[in-house]
Motif scaffolding. Structure first.
Motif, PDB file in Angstrom:
ATOM      1  N   GLY A  29       0.796  -1.217   0.000  1.00 37.13           N
ATOM      2  CA  GLY A  29       0.000   0.000   0.000  1.00 37.13           C
ATOM      3  C   GLY A  29       0.832   1.272   0.000  1.00 37.13           C
ATOM      4  O   GLY A  29       0.411   2.296  -0.562  1.00 37.13           O
ATOM      5  N   ALA A  30       2.021   1.237   0.619  1.00 29.88           N
ATOM      6  CA  ALA A  30       2.822   2.465   0.735  1.00 29.88           C
ATOM      7  C   ALA A  30       3.188   3.026  -0.638  1.00 29.88           C
ATOM      8  O   ALA A  30       3.180   4.239  -0.854  1.00 29.88           O
ATOM      9  CB  ALA A  30       4.077   2.189   1.556  1.00 29.88           C
ATOM     10  N   MET A  31       3.474   2.135  -1.587  1.00 28.96           N
ATOM     11  CA  MET A  31       3.848   2.617  -2.925  1.00 28.96           C
ATOM     12  C   MET A  31       2.639   3.292  -3.598  1.00 28.96           C
ATOM     13  O   MET A  31       2.790   4.257  -4.354  1.00 28.96           O
ATOM     14  CB  MET A  31       4.406   1.475  -3.795  1.00 28.96           C
ATOM     15  N   VAL A  32       1.449   2.795  -3.298  1.00 36.64           N
ATOM     16  CA  VAL A  32       0.222   3.384  -3.861  1.00 36.64           C
ATOM     17  C   VAL A  32       0.003   4.770  -3.246  1.00 36.64           C
ATOM     18  O   VAL A  32      -0.378   5.726  -3.935  1.00 36.64           O
ATOM     19  CB  VAL A  32      -1.003   2.465  -3.595  1.00 36.64           C
ATOM     20  N   ALA A  33       0.305   4.881  -1.964  1.00 36.69           N
ATOM     21  CA  ALA A  33       0.177   6.179  -1.293  1.00 36.69           C
ATOM     22  C   ALA A  33       1.174   7.184  -1.868  1.00 36.69           C
ATOM     23  O   ALA A  33       0.850   8.360  -2.071  1.00 36.69           O
ATOM     24  CB  ALA A  33       0.383   6.006   0.205  1.00 36.69           C
ATOM     25  N   ALA A  34       2.400   6.718  -2.157  1.00 37.63           N
ATOM     26  CA  ALA A  34       3.426   7.611  -2.716  1.00 37.63           C
ATOM     27  C   ALA A  34       2.982   8.142  -4.076  1.00 37.63           C
ATOM     28  O   ALA A  34       3.049   9.343  -4.352  1.00 37.63           O
ATOM     29  CB  ALA A  34       4.757   6.875  -2.836  1.00 37.63           C
ATOM     30  N   ALA A  35       2.510   7.223  -4.932  1.00 40.89           N
ATOM     31  CA  ALA A  35       2.028   7.652  -6.256  1.00 40.89           C
ATOM     32  C   ALA A  35       0.799   8.550  -6.081  1.00 40.89           C
ATOM     33  O   ALA A  35       0.649   9.561  -6.790  1.00 40.89           O
ATOM     34  CB  ALA A  35       1.690   6.432  -7.113  1.00 40.89           C
ATOM     35  N   GLY A  36      -0.067   8.183  -5.131  1.00 41.81           N
ATOM     36  CA  GLY A  36      -1.291   8.963  -4.881  1.00 41.81           C
ATOM     37  C   GLY A  36      -0.976  10.375  -4.446  1.00 41.81           C
ATOM     38  O   GLY A  36      -1.629  11.331  -4.877  1.00 41.81           O
ATOM     39  N   TYR A  37       0.043  10.526  -3.621  1.00 38.10           N
ATOM     40  CA  TYR A  37       0.432  11.856  -3.148  1.00 38.10           C
ATOM     41  C   TYR A  37       0.795  12.748  -4.340  1.00 38.10           C
ATOM     42  O   TYR A  37       0.331  13.883  -4.460  1.00 38.10           O
ATOM     43  CB  TYR A  37       1.615  11.738  -2.178  1.00 38.10           C
ATOM     44  N   HIS A  38       1.614  12.210  -5.249  1.00 34.90           N
ATOM     45  CA  HIS A  38       2.037  13.020  -6.393  1.00 34.90           C
ATOM     46  C   HIS A  38       0.886  13.269  -7.362  1.00 34.90           C
ATOM     47  O   HIS A  38       0.812  14.325  -7.980  1.00 34.90           O
ATOM     48  CB  HIS A  38       3.255  12.388  -7.068  1.00 34.90           C
ATOM     49  N   ARG A  39      -0.004  12.299  -7.483  1.00 34.80           N
ATOM     50  CA  ARG A  39      -1.180  12.531  -8.338  1.00 34.80           C
ATOM     51  C   ARG A  39      -2.048  13.644  -7.736  1.00 34.80           C
ATOM     52  O   ARG A  39      -2.560  14.501  -8.456  1.00 34.80           O
ATOM     53  CB  ARG A  39      -1.986  11.240  -8.488  1.00 34.80           C
ATOM     54  N   PHE A  40      -2.204  13.613  -6.431  1.00 33.29           N
ATOM     55  CA  PHE A  40      -3.012  14.644  -5.766  1.00 33.29           C
ATOM     56  C   PHE A  40      -2.399  16.022  -6.009  1.00 33.29           C
ATOM     57  O   PHE A  40      -3.091  16.980  -6.343  1.00 33.29           O
ATOM     58  CB  PHE A  40      -3.094  14.337  -4.255  1.00 33.29           C
ATOM     59  N   ARG A  41      -1.085  16.102  -5.867  1.00 31.36           N
ATOM     60  CA  ARG A  41      -0.400  17.385  -6.096  1.00 31.36           C
ATOM     61  C   ARG A  41      -0.552  17.852  -7.538  1.00 31.36           C
ATOM     62  O   ARG A  41      -0.536  19.041  -7.824  1.00 31.36           O
ATOM     63  CB  ARG A  41       1.088  17.260  -5.757  1.00 31.36           C
ATOM     64  N   ALA A  42      -0.690  16.887  -8.464  1.00 28.83           N
ATOM     65  CA  ALA A  42      -0.860  17.232  -9.881  1.00 28.83           C
ATOM     66  C   ALA A  42      -2.342  17.471 -10.210  1.00 28.83           C
ATOM     67  O   ALA A  42      -2.693  17.676 -11.373  1.00 28.83           O
ATOM     68  CB  ALA A  42      -0.306  16.114 -10.750  1.00 28.83           C
ATOM     69  N   GLY A  43      -3.195  17.403  -9.211  1.00 29.33           N
ATOM     70  CA  GLY A  43      -4.626  17.679  -9.422  1.00 29.33           C
ATOM     71  C   GLY A  43      -5.398  16.494  -9.984  1.00 29.33           C
ATOM     72  O   GLY A  43      -6.501  16.657 -10.515  1.00 29.33           O
ATOM     73  N   ILE A  44      -4.832  15.287  -9.872  1.00 30.08           N
ATOM     74  CA  ILE A  44      -5.528  14.112 -10.410  1.00 30.08           C
ATOM     75  C   ILE A  44      -6.347  13.458  -9.293  1.00 30.08           C
ATOM     76  O   ILE A  44      -5.799  12.814  -8.393  1.00 30.08           O
ATOM     77  CB  ILE A  44      -4.532  13.088 -11.009  1.00 30.08           C
ATOM     78  N   THR A  45      -7.631  13.662  -9.331  1.00 33.73           N
ATOM     79  CA  THR A  45      -8.522  12.986  -8.373  1.00 33.73           C
ATOM     80  C   THR A  45      -9.683  12.410  -9.176  1.00 33.73           C
ATOM     81  O   THR A  45      -9.846  12.708 -10.359  1.00 33.73           O
ATOM     82  CB  THR A  45      -9.062  13.947  -7.300  1.00 33.73           C
ATOM     83  N   ALA A  46     -10.503  11.577  -8.515  1.00 34.77           N
ATOM     84  CA  ALA A  46     -11.632  10.950  -9.219  1.00 34.77           C
ATOM     85  C   ALA A  46     -12.919  11.306  -8.494  1.00 34.77           C
ATOM     86  O   ALA A  46     -12.895  11.651  -7.305  1.00 34.77           O
ATOM     87  CB  ALA A  46     -11.451   9.442  -9.231  1.00 34.77           C
ATOM     88  N   ASP A  47     -14.033  11.199  -9.217  1.00 36.71           N
ATOM     89  CA  ASP A  47     -15.306  11.386  -8.519  1.00 36.71           C
ATOM     90  C   ASP A  47     -15.922  10.012  -8.255  1.00 36.71           C
ATOM     91  O   ASP A  47     -15.286   8.980  -8.480  1.00 36.71           O
ATOM     92  CB  ASP A  47     -16.239  12.334  -9.292  1.00 36.71           C
ATOM     93  N   SER A  48     -17.168   9.997  -7.826  1.00 35.13           N
ATOM     94  CA  SER A  48     -17.776   8.730  -7.388  1.00 35.13           C
ATOM     95  C   SER A  48     -17.997   7.759  -8.547  1.00 35.13           C
ATOM     96  O   SER A  48     -18.359   6.606  -8.329  1.00 35.13           O
ATOM     97  CB  SER A  48     -19.092   9.009  -6.687  1.00 35.13           C
ATOM     98  N   ARG A  49     -17.752   8.214  -9.793  1.00 34.66           N
ATOM     99  CA  ARG A  49     -17.915   7.287 -10.928  1.00 34.66           C
ATOM    100  C   ARG A  49     -16.630   6.515 -11.228  1.00 34.66           C
ATOM    101  O   ARG A  49     -16.577   5.731 -12.167  1.00 34.66           O
ATOM    102  CB  ARG A  49     -18.342   8.054 -12.181  1.00 34.66           C
ATOM    103  N   MET A  50     -15.590   6.766 -10.442  1.00 33.10           N
ATOM    104  CA  MET A  50     -14.314   6.090 -10.709  1.00 33.10           C
ATOM    105  C   MET A  50     -14.524   4.584 -10.884  1.00 33.10           C
ATOM    106  O   MET A  50     -15.261   3.964 -10.133  1.00 33.10           O
ATOM    107  CB  MET A  50     -13.342   6.294  -9.537  1.00 33.10           C
TER     108      MET A  50
END
Ligand code: KG4
Ligand code: ZN
Length: 362
Positions: free
Chosen positions: A324-345
Motif C-alpha cells: 500500500g505504501a507505494m500506492v500512497a506515494a504515487a497517490g500523493y504526487h497525483r493529488f499534487r498534480a490535481g488528479i482525483t476521481a469522482d464517485s464514478r471512478m
C-alpha cells in the motif's frame, strides 16, 4: 498531508498510511503503516492466482487490513486527508473490491479519492526512501505482469520506452520454477537457488537459453521463447532420465536451470537497460516491481549503472512487491498534480482499457 491507500490488484490486500510534506528541496515521507495480507498460501494449492478466489479473499480481509493500518499508524480516520487506490491494471474482480472500498471510505470521510496506476505505484516506491528524487529519470519496472522501461518525465508521467511483447519476467520465473518443482510464486526461491548454484560453482551455462532481449533495435523484451526453451530442456531431460512429470529432478538439474534461467533473464534485461541508458543519458535509474527484489538482477543492474556513472535506485525488498505504501506515494504526487476521481471512478484490467474509458468520458 495524510494519505490512506488501498492496493488489491492481484494477490495481496494492502492498506497503508503515509504522511507526506513538502520541505525545501525534498518531500518528507513517513510510512506510518503498511499492512500487507498475502493470499499466497491459498493460491499455492492451484499453482497460480485464481482470480475469483483472489477477489473473494480481498473482500474477506480488506476491512480488517484497513483497521489495522489506521491503528498501527496511530491516527484516527478523521486525520486522513485523501484516499488513494489502485484502479488499474490488475485482475478486475480484485481491483473492484479495493476501489469500491476506497470510494466508500473517501465518501464517508468527505475527502478526495485518488485513482492510482499500479505500475506508476511500483516506480513511486522509490520516492519513499529517496526524498530528493525528482523526474526526469529512467525507470525499469519488472513484476509478475510487466517488464517495461519508462521515461519518467514528471511525477505522474511515465512514458513507455520498451516493454515485453508477451510474458513478463516474473511470470517466466514462476513458470520455470514450477517445472523444476518449486511452489508458486517461485521467484524468491529461484533467486536463492541461483545463489546456491553460484556458490557451488554452477556457471549458468548448463542449459543454453535464448535471450529475452529482442534484437531489433527497440527496447522491447520477449520472455515466451526463453520460457518455452527452459520447459523443453526439462521435459527432454525427464524423458531421458525416465522421470514422470511430478518426480523430483536431481539437484544438479534444479541448480543448473535456476542458474541458467537467472543468467539469461539478467543478461537480457541488462542488455536493453544499457542501450536505454546510453541513448537517453539519464543520471538516475529506478528499478522497481516484485522481480526487482532479485539479488542477481539488483547486482547486474547496479553494475550497468555504475559503469555509466548513473545513480541506481531500487526500493528496499519489502517495498518491491505489492504494498500500500507505494500506492500512497504515487497517490500523493497525483493529488499534487490535481488528479482525483469522482464517485464514478471505475477499475480497469489494463492501462489501455483505462485510457479508452477516459477518452469515452467514463
Ligand atoms: O510486483 P509483484 O509483487 O506483483 C505484480 O505486480 O505482478 O511481482 C510478483 C512477482 C512474482 O512473479 C514473483 O515470483 C516475483 O515477483 N518475485 C521475484 C523475487 N521476488 C518476487 N522474482 C525473482 N526474484 C525474486 N527475489
Ligand atoms: Zn505489482
Amino acid at each position: 498531508m495524510i494519505i490512506f491507500s488501498v492496493e488489491s490488484s492481484c494477490d495481496e490486500t494492502s492498506c497503508a498510511v503515509l504522511s507526506a510534506e513538502e520541505r525545501p528541496g525534498a518531500t518528507e515521507y513517513k510510512i506510518l503503516s503498511n499492512v500487507v495480507a498475502s493470499q499466497i498460501e491459498t493460491h499455492r494449492l492451484f499453482g497460480g492466482v485464481v482470480p475469483e478466489i483472489a477477489s473473494r479473499a480481498h473482500a474477506d480481509v480488506i476491512s480488517q487490513v484497513a483497521d489495522e493500518a489506521v491503528k498501527t499508524a496511530g491516527i484516527v480516520p478523521g486525520d486522513i486527508d485523501a484516499v488513494a487506490v489502485t484502479n488499474c491494471p490488475g485482475l478486475i474482480g480484485c481491483l473492484l473490491v479495493g476501489t469500491s472500498f476506497a470510494k466508500g471510505l473517501a465518501s464517508s470521510l468527505g475527502v478526495p479519492l485518488i485513482p492510482v496506476d499500479h505500475i506508476e505505484a511500483h516506480a513511486a516506491a522509490a520516492y519513499l526512501e529517496n526524498p530528493g528524487l525528482t523526474p526526469s529519470y529512467g525507470a525499469l519496472v519488472v513484476s509478475g505482469g510487466h517488464t517495461s522501461l519508462y521515461d519518467v518525465t514528471d511525477f505522474t508521467v511515465l512514458e513507455v520506452a520498451g516493454e515485453t511483447r508477451d510474458d513478463a519476467a516474473g511470470e517466466a520465473f514462476d513458470k520455470v520454477g514450477r517445472i523444476i518443482g518449486l511452489t508458486y510464486p517461485a521467484g524468491r526461491e529461484m533467486d536463492e537457488l541461483a545463489t546456491r548454484a553460484a556458490d557451488a560453482g554452477v556457471t549458468g551455462e548448463e542449459f543454453p537459453l535464448p535471450s529475452p532481449a529482442i534484437a531489433d533495435g527497440s527496447f522491447d523484451f520477449s520472455f515466451s521463447g526463453l520460457k518455452t526453451a527452459a520447459l523443453n530442456h526439462i521435459s527432454n531431460l525427464r524423458q531421458r532420465m525416465r522421470l514422470g512429470k511430478d518426480d523430483p529432478l536431481p539437484e544438479e538439474v534444479v541448480l543448473g536451470m535456476a542458474a541458467s534461467f537467472t543468467r539469461a533473464v539478467c543478461q537480457g534485461i541488462c542488455k536493453k537497460l544499457a542501450a536505454f541508458l546510453d541513448e537517453r543519458k539519464y543520471d538516475t535509474l529506478v528499478m522497481a516491481g516484485g522481480v526487482a527484489a532479485n539479488s542477481h538482477l539488483r547486482r547486474a543492474a547496479a553494475e550497468i549503472c555504475e559503469k555509466r556513472g548513473v545513480r541506481f535506485i531500487t526500493p528496499s525488498i519489502p517495498l518491491c512487491g505489492d504494498n500500500g505504501a507505494m500506492v500512497a506515494a504515487a497517490g500523493y504526487h497525483r493529488f499534487r498534480a490535481g488528479i482525483t476521481a469522482d464517485s464514478r471512478m471505475n477499475a480497469y484490467a489494463s492501462d489501455e482499457a483505462a485510457r479508452l474509458a477516459l477518452t469515452r468520458g467514463n
